[in-house]
Design a protein around this motif. Structure first.
Motif, PDB file in Angstrom:
ATOM      1  N   ARG A  50       2.865  -9.367  -3.553  1.00  0.00           N
ATOM      2  CA  ARG A  50       2.801  -9.145  -2.110  1.00  0.00           C
ATOM      3  C   ARG A  50       3.914  -8.199  -1.694  1.00  0.00           C
ATOM      4  N   ALA A  51       3.629  -7.393  -0.695  1.00  0.00           N
ATOM      5  CA  ALA A  51       4.679  -6.585  -0.080  1.00  0.00           C
ATOM      6  C   ALA A  51       5.621  -7.502   0.695  1.00  0.00           C
ATOM      7  N   PRO A  52       6.869  -7.085   0.916  1.00  0.00           N
ATOM      8  CA  PRO A  52       7.827  -7.946   1.625  1.00  0.00           C
ATOM      9  C   PRO A  52       7.349  -8.361   3.015  1.00  0.00           C
ATOM     10  N   TRP A  53       6.516  -7.547   3.655  1.00  0.00           N
ATOM     11  CA  TRP A  53       6.065  -7.868   5.008  1.00  0.00           C
ATOM     12  C   TRP A  53       4.779  -8.712   5.020  1.00  0.00           C
ATOM     13  N   ALA A  54       4.236  -9.041   3.842  1.00  0.00           N
ATOM     14  CA  ALA A  54       2.995  -9.820   3.798  1.00  0.00           C
ATOM     15  C   ALA A  54       3.237 -11.215   4.365  1.00  0.00           C
ATOM     16  N   PRO A  55       2.309 -11.735   5.156  1.00  0.00           N
ATOM     17  CA  PRO A  55       2.502 -13.048   5.782  1.00  0.00           C
ATOM     18  C   PRO A  55       2.425 -14.174   4.758  1.00  0.00           C
ATOM     19  N   PRO A  56       3.120 -15.280   4.990  1.00  0.00           N
ATOM     20  CA  PRO A  56       3.120 -16.386   4.026  1.00  0.00           C
ATOM     21  C   PRO A  56       1.769 -17.063   3.878  1.00  0.00           C
ATOM     22  N   GLU A  57       0.853 -16.859   4.838  1.00  0.00           N
ATOM     23  CA  GLU A  57      -0.463 -17.498   4.753  1.00  0.00           C
ATOM     24  C   GLU A  57      -1.396 -16.814   3.760  1.00  0.00           C
ATOM     25  N   LEU A  58      -0.954 -15.756   3.108  1.00  0.00           N
ATOM     26  CA  LEU A  58      -1.805 -15.037   2.168  1.00  0.00           C
ATOM     27  C   LEU A  58      -2.400 -15.991   1.138  1.00  0.00           C
ATOM     28  N   LEU A  59      -3.731 -16.002   1.024  1.00  0.00           N
ATOM     29  CA  LEU A  59      -4.431 -16.930   0.147  1.00  0.00           C
ATOM     30  C   LEU A  59      -5.285 -16.158  -0.855  1.00  0.00           C
ATOM     31  N   PRO A  60      -4.703 -15.721  -1.960  1.00  0.00           N
ATOM     32  CA  PRO A  60      -5.469 -14.920  -2.915  1.00  0.00           C
ATOM     33  C   PRO A  60      -6.659 -15.652  -3.492  1.00  0.00           C
ATOM     34  N   GLU A  61      -6.548 -16.976  -3.690  1.00  0.00           N
ATOM     35  CA  GLU A  61      -7.664 -17.727  -4.247  1.00  0.00           C
ATOM     36  C   GLU A  61      -8.876 -17.687  -3.316  1.00  0.00           C
ATOM     37  N   ARG A  62      -8.631 -17.712  -2.016  1.00  0.00           N
ATOM     38  CA  ARG A  62      -9.751 -17.651  -1.064  1.00  0.00           C
ATOM     39  C   ARG A  62     -10.386 -16.269  -1.066  1.00  0.00           C
ATOM     40  N   ILE A  63      -9.572 -15.223  -1.191  1.00  0.00           N
ATOM     41  CA  ILE A  63     -10.131 -13.875  -1.273  1.00  0.00           C
ATOM     42  C   ILE A  63     -11.014 -13.756  -2.508  1.00  0.00           C
ATOM     43  N   LEU A  64     -10.510 -14.221  -3.656  1.00  0.00           N
ATOM     44  CA  LEU A  64     -11.294 -14.174  -4.885  1.00  0.00           C
ATOM     45  C   LEU A  64     -12.579 -14.977  -4.740  1.00  0.00           C
TER      46      LEU A  64
END
Length: 199
Positions: free
Chosen positions: A112-126
Motif C-alpha cells: 500500500r502507498a503511505p496514504w492508503a486508508p486502513p480499511e483497504l481489504l485486498p481479500e474482498r477485491i480479489l
C-alpha cells in the motif's frame, strides 16, 4: 457503509486528495452456510490457473455507496494481469499506484502507498474480481454448503438459500455491473484496454 465500500471509496478519495473492490463482510441474513460465521459472505481464493486463460485489463471502476449525506460516488483505475501462476492487481489514481495485490494460489501479497486508508481489504477485491471473471464451475466448487452461483446470459447471482447476496451483470463486452446487496455498494467496471486469451 460496509468495510469494502469504505475501502473502495476511501482508496479513491485518499488518492484524489493526495494526488489532485481482511475481515469478511458481516451480514445479517438468516441463511448462514455451514463453515462460516452467522450470515458471513464466503471469501473466494481460487487458484489463478482456474481462470483458464490469460488477461491484461485496464479498467475504470466507479464505486457507489450509501452514506448519511446520501449516495456517494468515487472513481479509480485498476490494472489487472492474470495467468496460470499469478493474479496481480494495481489500483491507480493521479498516475501513481495506490495499492498492489499479488495472488499466486498460496500467498496473497499486498503493498500500500503511505496514504492508503486502513480499511483497504485486498481479500474482498480479489473475491469480487473472481466472482466476476472466473468460470462459474470453479466458483461453485469453492463455495460452502448453502451457497451457490447461478448464471444465465449476461447475469450471475451469488445466493445464500433464496437470498441474492451479489448480482453481476454484463450489459456489453466491456462493462460489468456488480451489486453487493447485503452491504449496499455497487461497482461499475468499464474495460478501457484488454489483452487476453480465449475463454
Amino acid at each position: 457503509m460496509s468495510p469494502a465500500a469504505r475501502w473502495l471509496a476511501g482508496a479513491a478519495l485518499a488518492a484524489m486528495l493526495a494526488l489532485g473492490g481482511c475481515a469478511p463482510f458481516a451480514s445479517h441474513g438468516p441463511d448462514a452456510p455451514s463453515g462460516t460465521q452467522a450470515g458471513e459472505v464466503p471469501m473466494l481464493r481460487l487458484p489463478p490457473a482456474s481462470l483458464g486463460r490469460t488477461l491484461q485489463l485496464q479498467q475504470q471502476i466507479t464505486v457507489q455507496y450509501p452514506s448519511p449525506q446520501g449516495e456517494q460516488t468515487r472513481d479509480l483505475l485498476a490494472l489487472l494481469e492474470a495467468d496460470a501462476a499469478h493474479t496481480r492487481l494495481a489500483a491507480v489514481a493521479g498516475g501513481q499506484v495506490l495499492a498492489r495485490l499479488d495472488w499466486d494460489g498460496r500467498d496473497l501479497r499486498v503493498t500500500r502507498a503511505p496514504w492508503a486508508p486502513p480499511e483497504l481489504l485486498p481479500e474482498r477485491i480479489l473475491n469480487d474480481l473472481q466472482l466476476s471473471l472466473w468460470p462459474v464451475a470453479a466458483i461453485q466448487a469453492a463455495l460452502p454448503a448453502g451457497w451457490r452461483m447461478e448464471a444465465s446470459a449476461g447475469l450471475r447471482q451469488l445466493r445464500a438459500g433464496d437470498e441474492v447476496v451479489a448480482e453481476i451483470r454484463y450489459p456489453d463486452a466491456r462493462t460489468t455491473l456488480f451489486a453487493q446487496h447485503r452491504d449496499g455498494y455497487r461497482l461499475t467496471i468499464r474495460t478501457l484496454q484488454e489483452q487476453g486469451g480465449a475463454r
